[in-house]
Design a protein around this motif. Structure first.
Motif, PDB file in Angstrom:
ATOM      1  N   UNK A  25     -78.914 -13.000 102.094  1.00 55.04           N
ATOM      2  CA  UNK A  25     -78.905 -12.825 103.542  1.00 55.04           C
ATOM      3  C   UNK A  25     -79.699 -13.935 104.226  1.00 55.04           C
ATOM      4  N   UNK A  26     -80.863 -14.252 103.687  1.00 55.13           N
ATOM      5  CA  UNK A  26     -81.678 -15.324 104.269  1.00 55.13           C
ATOM      6  C   UNK A  26     -80.958 -16.662 104.216  1.00 55.13           C
ATOM      7  N   UNK A  27     -80.245 -16.907 103.157  1.00 57.76           N
ATOM      8  CA  UNK A  27     -79.486 -18.147 103.039  1.00 57.76           C
ATOM      9  C   UNK A  27     -78.514 -18.301 104.200  1.00 57.76           C
ATOM     10  N   UNK A  28     -77.866 -17.220 104.579  1.00 55.85           N
ATOM     11  CA  UNK A  28     -76.953 -17.268 105.711  1.00 55.85           C
ATOM     12  C   UNK A  28     -77.673 -17.365 107.039  1.00 55.85           C
ATOM     13  N   UNK A  29     -78.733 -16.587 107.208  1.00 56.21           N
ATOM     14  CA  UNK A  29     -79.459 -16.578 108.478  1.00 56.21           C
ATOM     15  C   UNK A  29     -80.134 -17.913 108.766  1.00 56.21           C
ATOM     16  N   UNK A  30     -80.572 -18.589 107.725  1.00 56.36           N
ATOM     17  CA  UNK A  30     -81.273 -19.856 107.923  1.00 56.36           C
ATOM     18  C   UNK A  30     -80.352 -20.991 108.347  1.00 56.36           C
ATOM     19  N   UNK A  31     -79.037 -20.761 108.340  1.00 58.34           N
ATOM     20  CA  UNK A  31     -78.120 -21.791 108.821  1.00 58.34           C
ATOM     21  C   UNK A  31     -77.941 -21.740 110.328  1.00 58.34           C
ATOM     22  N   UNK A  32     -78.520 -20.738 110.987  1.00 58.76           N
ATOM     23  CA  UNK A  32     -78.391 -20.638 112.438  1.00 58.76           C
ATOM     24  C   UNK A  32     -79.142 -21.797 113.074  1.00 58.76           C
ATOM     25  N   UNK A  33     -78.449 -22.491 113.921  1.00 61.10           N
ATOM     26  CA  UNK A  33     -79.024 -23.651 114.603  1.00 61.10           C
ATOM     27  C   UNK A  33     -78.137 -24.056 115.765  1.00 61.10           C
ATOM     28  N   UNK A  34     -78.280 -25.271 116.254  1.00 65.98           N
ATOM     29  CA  UNK A  34     -77.523 -25.678 117.435  1.00 65.98           C
ATOM     30  C   UNK A  34     -76.012 -25.731 117.222  1.00 65.98           C
ATOM     31  N   UNK A  35     -75.537 -25.892 115.985  1.00 66.09           N
ATOM     32  CA  UNK A  35     -74.102 -25.954 115.730  1.00 66.09           C
ATOM     33  C   UNK A  35     -73.516 -24.607 115.305  1.00 66.09           C
TER      34      UNK A  35
END
Length: 65
Positions: A25-35
């Motif tokens: 889950x963290x792997x996916x959440x940590x991709x949240x960014x400007x894009x």
């Protein structure tokens, strides 16, 4: 958006690699960014600025059109 977006894809790949649920889950959440997912941050900033300015909600909506 389905399983093809970066956050979902990273979560799936991490889980398939045998990592635990929290790591996946963290792997996916940590991709949240400007894009990916960044629009939410900008919307929150806009709402906070509007609330702090004291402008009436209806007036703010009209201003944003």
């Amino acid at each position: 958006h389905g399983p093809a977006v970066s956050g979902a894809h990273n979560t799936i790949v991490t889980a398939r690699a045998g990592k635990d649920l929290v790591s996946s889950l963290c792997s996916g959440l940590l991709t949240i960014g400007p894009r990916f997912g960044g629009a939410l941050d900008d919307a929150a900033k806009m709402f906070a600025e509007a609330q702090g300015s004291g402008i009436a909600p209806g007036a703010w909506i009209e201003k944003m059109k």
